[in-house]
Scaffold this active site. Sequence first.
Site, PDB file in Angstrom:
ATOM      1  N   LYS A 297      39.804  33.439  42.656  1.00  9.71           N
ATOM      2  CA  LYS A 297      40.791  32.883  41.725  1.00  9.71           C
ATOM      3  C   LYS A 297      40.156  32.085  40.586  1.00  9.71           C
ATOM      4  O   LYS A 297      40.700  32.025  39.483  1.00  9.71           O
ATOM      5  CB  LYS A 297      41.783  31.999  42.484  1.00  9.71           C
ATOM      6  CG  LYS A 297      42.577  32.747  43.574  1.00  9.71           C
ATOM      7  CD  LYS A 297      43.610  33.686  42.994  1.00  9.71           C
ATOM      8  CE  LYS A 297      44.449  34.354  44.086  1.00  9.71           C
ATOM      9  NZ  LYS A 297      45.354  35.385  43.526  1.00  9.71           N
TER      10      LYS A 297
ATOM     11  N   GLU B  47      51.629  28.659  39.933  1.00  8.70           N
ATOM     12  CA  GLU B  47      52.237  28.919  41.225  1.00  8.70           C
ATOM     13  C   GLU B  47      51.105  29.192  42.202  1.00  8.70           C
ATOM     14  O   GLU B  47      49.986  29.496  41.784  1.00  8.70           O
ATOM     15  CB  GLU B  47      53.146  30.149  41.149  1.00  8.70           C
ATOM     16  CG  GLU B  47      52.427  31.507  41.257  1.00  8.70           C
ATOM     17  CD  GLU B  47      51.420  31.775  40.141  1.00  8.70           C
ATOM     18  OE1 GLU B  47      51.559  31.190  39.065  1.00  8.70           O
ATOM     19  OE2 GLU B  47      50.485  32.588  40.365  1.00  8.70           O
TER      20      GLU B  47
ATOM     21  N   SER C 106      37.545  38.701  48.935  1.00 11.86           N
ATOM     22  CA  SER C 106      38.138  37.875  47.876  1.00 11.86           C
ATOM     23  C   SER C 106      38.079  36.384  48.162  1.00 11.86           C
ATOM     24  O   SER C 106      38.111  35.573  47.244  1.00 11.86           O
ATOM     25  CB  SER C 106      39.578  38.302  47.624  1.00 11.86           C
ATOM     26  OG  SER C 106      40.316  38.282  48.831  1.00 11.86           O
TER      27      SER C 106
HETATM   28  C1  LIG Z   1      41.546  34.964  49.146  1.00  8.55           C
HETATM   29  C2  LIG Z   1      42.639  35.684  48.480  1.00  8.55           C
HETATM   30  N1  LIG Z   1      42.570  37.008  48.345  1.00  8.55           N
HETATM   31  C3  LIG Z   1      43.545  37.705  47.754  1.00  8.55           C
HETATM   32  C4  LIG Z   1      44.698  37.100  47.276  1.00  8.55           C
HETATM   33  C5  LIG Z   1      45.758  37.947  46.681  1.00  8.55           C
HETATM   34  O1  LIG Z   1      45.862  37.852  45.305  1.00  8.55           O
HETATM   35  P1  LIG Z   1      45.432  39.038  44.357  1.00  8.55           P
HETATM   36  O2  LIG Z   1      46.074  40.278  44.870  1.00  8.55           O
HETATM   37  O3  LIG Z   1      45.932  38.628  43.030  1.00  8.55           O
HETATM   38  O4  LIG Z   1      43.955  39.139  44.375  1.00  8.55           O
HETATM   39  C6  LIG Z   1      44.820  35.711  47.376  1.00  8.55           C
HETATM   40  C7  LIG Z   1      46.002  35.031  46.866  1.00  8.55           C
HETATM   41  O5  LIG Z   1      46.324  33.922  47.115  1.00  8.55           O
HETATM   42  C8  LIG Z   1      43.762  34.995  48.004  1.00  8.55           C
HETATM   43  O6  LIG Z   1      43.843  33.670  48.146  1.00  8.55           O
END
Ligand SMILES: Cc1ncc(COP(=O)(O)O)c(C=O)c1O
Lengths: 400, 268
Positions: A90, A112, A378
């Site tokens: 993020k 948000e 992620s």
């Molecule tokens: C660690 C992590 N991965 C994935 C996501 C999903 O978001 P996005 O699909 O925008 O990557 C989030 C959202 O809060 C997250 O915290």
Amino acid sequence: MKLEYPKNGKFGEFGGRFIPETLVPAVEELEEAYLRFKDDINFRKELDYYLTQYAGRPTPLYFAKNLSEATGGAKIYLKREDLLHGGAHKINNTLGQGLLAKRMKKKRIIAETGAGQHGVATAMACAALGLQSEVYMGYKDTQRQKLNVFRMKLLGSIVHPVKEGTQALKDAINEAIRDWITNVKTTYYLLGSAVGPHPYPVMVRDFQSVIGKEILTQMSEIGKKSPDSVVACVGGGSNAIGTFYPLIDEDTEMFGIEAGGEGIKTDHHSATLAIGSKGILHGMLTYLLQDKEGQISDTHSIAAGLDYPGVGPEHAYLKDINRVKYDTVSDNDAVQAFLLLAKHEGIIPALESSHAVAHAIKIARKMPKSETIVVTLSGRGDKDVEVVEKYLSENVKNKR
Amino acid sequence: MSRIKDKFQELKRKKQKALIAYLVAGYPNEKGTISAVRGLVKGGADIIELGLPFSDPLADGPIIQNASYLSLRKGMNLTKFVNLVKKIRKETQIPLVLMTYANLLYRNGYDKFVSMVKKVGIDGLILADMAVEESKDFLNAAHRNNVDAIFLISPNTSPQRITTIANASSGFLYLVSVFGTTGIQQQFKQYTLEAIKTTKKAINGKIPLGVGFGISTKDQARFILRNGADAIIVGSAFLRLIEKTPQQKIETKIASFAKELKKATILE
Ligand SMILES: Cc1ncc(COP(=O)(O)O)c(C=O)c1O
């Protein structure tokens, strides 16, 4: 196939700008600023500085040898976004938008958050850049991601629990939009995923594309042009589109993994692309989980960050043109992958990312050892240990 | 001719301006909506907006959010809405405007939706999240079915854009009076008056101008009308009243509040 800057924000029929009139001047101002600064040398320099010195880029592309051997099949590489400052991808986006907000002379930032990771990343970027931040978070999510609520407060942000609607991510977005409508002149809305009205989906994708670009560089360092497959989880779709977009013209199979929750035959999932239908929400035309009248459905995922009934419009487009395969992983399979990665590699992944890991394990088995899969990890899973502990104790009880 | 256009012409002859009232269909229940409509007609309201509730009303404040939520929980849907309008149409010829969010039309198909509600007597449509750039299918459906498409503008809409939006609109043009969601305002600021002036100039008499969001008293109504609006739109204040009133008294309470507001629209 790449849609670099689609006209009117349209990815095929998806995307666009379905917003209350009050917000039109605001998104126009944002688009103008984004177009002016996105390739500006000083802006790029400053962003690069923060990405390397503050956030910790580039992130490693780690060969998960133990996991690959235990799985028996393709080599699994992990793109370690979990190692970034804050613990998730993020921050790539919040630094980019934070720097843009500064150039737009906006001092008050709202955001948000679902899992709390975007809220934390916003609070961090704002603290570092000297901006004020306020974060909307569904009440249900404040309860299951308490650690992140406290982190945001420590970082100087004001957290507003949202008790309307389903008390999850979609309701947090509704409330943030209401705030934005009310304070449109002074406030910058720092959206956390590749969703919302144009130009957000394009802009967030561009800021997150650093993930896919680094993957390409790192593949070439190990003597490959591109991975045979990439896997990323999809909530709103920002880490996934950041992974996919730079690889779109490569010979790489791509998998976007949504939350299958308790199963896509139940009402408890967030499998928007897998079984959703077209509709309009949060300023965009995209796939949604909704009833036959167009009322938005309640969603569920063990991963708060995937618990959303919509998805970024570019994913809707990539699904329809068959460039990316979208599939689901259940709560249970995600938890199993969470445990497996911790055990084999000493890495505790976020529950969101665990969905991608689970799918990678599944497809790796069917691929030869000579091939490579890159999984975008992620985020890290510290925020989730309580949820997993509870899940495991309840499921042991159920099985007795 | 549309009922809305006729109404504005009739009011012009009578040297009056319009009182437009907003209700959430199905709040507090279907019977309550019918009672409220009867009260509005008795009290002299000129046009009624019926909100078809949407699960995610992002342009609405707490009062309308709550009413929408309760109405949906009691099972409000398009079929029930259509039946409700049918019942209302048996009692009154007052112009009826349907207000909702874009997805409910998109999901059903713009043309199918609009023809369905037109058939039972809806005269105009307002979509809170429909930007004019995205409105081609909506406008086609409205034209084909002879229903007024009423667009919203805001105090930060540029004069040039006001003209574009006014050209796409029929019935009236809806100026959102404040930066904010629907609700009750304590006091209007200078920028609201400037927005009314700018808009009047830009539309140059081509379409009536309704002003809404936040108006809850006769004095506020008079203030807005004196500054050039052709209609005031009152929503949350009616819903707040319904919230506080036992079911059997809704009709009389709404009638007397409407009567009070209506006074502000009669020019001395
Ligand atoms: C660690 C992590 N991965 C994935 C996501 C999903 O978001 P996005 O699909 O925008 O990557 C989030 C959202 O809060 C997250 O915290």
